[in-house]
Design an enzyme around this catalytic site. Sequence first.
Site, PDB file in Angstrom:
ATOM      1  N   LYS A  52       0.843  -1.186   0.000  1.00 11.41           N
ATOM      2  CA  LYS A  52       0.000   0.000   0.000  1.00 11.41           C
ATOM      3  C   LYS A  52       0.884   1.244   0.000  1.00 11.41           C
ATOM      4  O   LYS A  52       1.914   1.280   0.671  1.00 11.41           O
ATOM      5  CB  LYS A  52      -0.908  -0.026   1.235  1.00 11.41           C
ATOM      6  CG  LYS A  52      -1.963   1.059   1.265  1.00 11.41           C
ATOM      7  CD  LYS A  52      -2.900   0.811   2.426  1.00 11.41           C
ATOM      8  CE  LYS A  52      -3.980   1.876   2.502  1.00 11.41           C
ATOM      9  NZ  LYS A  52      -4.916   1.571   3.606  1.00 11.41           N
ATOM     10  N   SER A 127      -9.699   2.169   2.492  1.00 10.51           N
ATOM     11  CA  SER A 127      -8.599   2.851   1.841  1.00 10.51           C
ATOM     12  C   SER A 127      -7.595   1.906   1.183  1.00 10.51           C
ATOM     13  O   SER A 127      -6.711   2.343   0.471  1.00 10.51           O
ATOM     14  CB  SER A 127      -7.891   3.738   2.853  1.00 10.51           C
ATOM     15  OG  SER A 127      -7.125   2.987   3.765  1.00 10.51           O
ATOM     16  N   SER A 151     -10.779  -0.160   6.504  1.00 16.53           N
ATOM     17  CA  SER A 151     -10.010   0.175   5.303  1.00 16.53           C
ATOM     18  C   SER A 151      -9.453  -1.017   4.551  1.00 16.53           C
ATOM     19  O   SER A 151      -9.088  -0.896   3.390  1.00 16.53           O
ATOM     20  CB  SER A 151      -8.847   1.103   5.666  1.00 16.53           C
ATOM     21  OG  SER A 151      -9.327   2.356   6.066  1.00 16.53           O
TER      22      SER A 151
END
Length: 171
Positions: A52, A127, A151
Amino acid sequence: AHLARIEQVNPRVNAVVTLDADRAMSDAARAQEALARRGPVGVLHGLPVAHKDLVDTAGIRTTRGSPFYRDRVPDRDAPIVTRMRTAGGITLGKTNTPEFGSGSQTFNTVFGATRNPYDLSKTCGGSSGGAAVALASGMVPIADGSDTAGSLRNPAAYCNVVGFRPSPGRV
């Protein structure tokens, strides 16, 4: 094969925002040599991994989805990256996230929106949406994410993949 898949699919879904194919191929060659020497290998040996874009990766741009960090290249790995590499994972690049990982939609002004792999008009959640889409699209077999308020779990559910959030302090 994973690099070819990224080239084929990523332009439509925008999940992998920074790719380091040369480094991945070099690391894969070293992994192959380790097998040829019959040396010890880790549990993730040879598996392509995407991180990420909130997670520092030495030598690979880490923007946190923010224009403020658009050109930032850390000189050290975050602990999760170190652990995955120690286990034999091969970093391919970074996955999209909302700015600073704050939001339930994977969009930022640096890279734009990540699209749901099943319906490009729909959201992939957030996210960790870039990670979920990269997994669901077959671009990588494993990706990391983060989760404070869903997320990781929400994008996994939106993209039909597994998002595992261990108890705090376990990883």
